[in-house]
Design an enzyme around this catalytic site. Structure first.
Site, PDB file in Angstrom:
ATOM      1  N   HIS A 129      39.921 -50.457   2.996  1.00 59.88           N
ATOM      2  CA  HIS A 129      40.115 -51.469   1.944  1.00 59.88           C
ATOM      3  C   HIS A 129      40.647 -52.742   2.587  1.00 59.88           C
ATOM      4  CE1 HIS A 129      39.393 -48.727  -1.381  1.00 59.88           C
ATOM      5  NE2 HIS A 129      40.123 -47.845  -0.739  1.00 59.88           N
ATOM      6  N   ALA A 172      53.195 -35.947  19.247  1.00 61.14           N
ATOM      7  CA  ALA A 172      53.188 -35.546  17.843  1.00 61.14           C
ATOM      8  C   ALA A 172      53.723 -36.664  16.958  1.00 61.14           C
ATOM      9  CB  ALA A 172      54.020 -34.283  17.658  1.00 61.14           C
ATOM     10  N   THR A 177      47.532 -47.586  17.643  1.00 61.88           N
ATOM     11  CA  THR A 177      46.858 -48.781  17.125  1.00 61.88           C
ATOM     12  C   THR A 177      46.196 -49.595  18.227  1.00 61.88           C
ATOM     13  OG1 THR A 177      48.905 -50.067  17.279  1.00 61.88           O
ATOM     14  CG2 THR A 177      48.469 -48.938  15.189  1.00 61.88           C
TER      15      THR A 177
END
Length: 247
Positions: A129, A172, A177
């Site tokens: 989105h 973990a 990014t």
């Protein structure tokens, strides 16, 4: 009934019953699950075919994939093309995919050979989105690529546009990014390098498990026979319906 299974610490099944159940599982996998993929390599191992969900086209598995899932934590593969185009998920050979893993592609996600995805990992190549127009999907989409022998830790997220180099490890719970070079361990949110992996040391990957697949299958059968020796149908039913302390 599920609680009864969870409290059992020993497999009370006779060997013939376990063999029959494994044959039934393989039949269900070949009959109902594998046709949903565009391509599947040799010897797929699927623990619970009903809990592997495939949505969309262009989803491919390599040789010896190992999919571990259950009704509580399904594995989900989803392709939904960006701007009406096609999307792709391509998974290499000897890959391990654990319970709760989700792989969602609007463009392309490529996973190399011998990769290991721990439980609840999420890999996506899209934000799905827009930030300002949230009714309009796919505003930010970029391919994701995992090299060979990459290990993604429990509950980690791999975001759009990320490339992870060979042999690297994602800790973990990490959120990745940015690109990760080969032979490093990253962790955190956002993930950052915390350790290097010596490229000169011998690296044993999941491929080693399948160098002699016939021998491995034979050894596993012999191990089952030894562990289940002396079990009976009556004993299995008793442990299932009337469990005792220590079962």
């Amino acid at each position: 009934m599920s609680e009864t299974w969870q409290t059992m610490r020993k497999d009370h099944r006779p060997y013939w019953l376990k063999s029959l159940q494994l044959r039934w599982r393989r039949w269900r996998t070949e009959r109902y699950l594998l046709p949903q993929f565009d391509a599947v390599g040799v010897e797929p191992e699927v623990m619970d075919p009903a809990s592997v969900h495939v949505f969309g086209a262009n989803i491919r598995l390599g040789n010896y994939p190992h999919l571990i899932s259950n009704t509580e934590k399904c594995i989900r593969f989803t392709t939904f093309g960006h701007k009406g185009g096609e999307a792709f998920i391509t998974i290499g050979h000897y890959v391990l995919i654990s319970p709760g893993v989700r792989i969602s592609a609007a463009h392309s996600i490529e996973i190399g050979d011998a990769c290991m995805l721990a439980a609840n990992v999420y890999i996506t190549d899209s934000d799905w989105h827009g930030v300002y127009n949230r009714t309009r999907p796919f505003r930010c989409t970029a391919p994701v690529r995992l090299g060979n022998n990459v290990w993604i830790g429990d509950s980690a997220t791999i975001c759009k546009g990320v490339s992870i180099g060979d042999h690297s490890v994602v800790g973990a719970g990490s959120i990745v990014t940015r690109d990760v070079p080969a032979n490093v361990v990253v962790a955190g949110n956002p993930a950052k390098p915390v350790k290097t992996i010596d490229p000169k040391r011998r690296m044993i990957t999941r491929e080693a498990l399948f160098t002699d697949a016939y021998r491995q299958t034979h050894n596993l059968k012999e191990l089952d026979k030894m562990l289940l020796q002396g079990n009976s149908l009556r004993g299995w039913l008793r442990a299932l319906l009337f469990p005792r302390r220590g079962d």
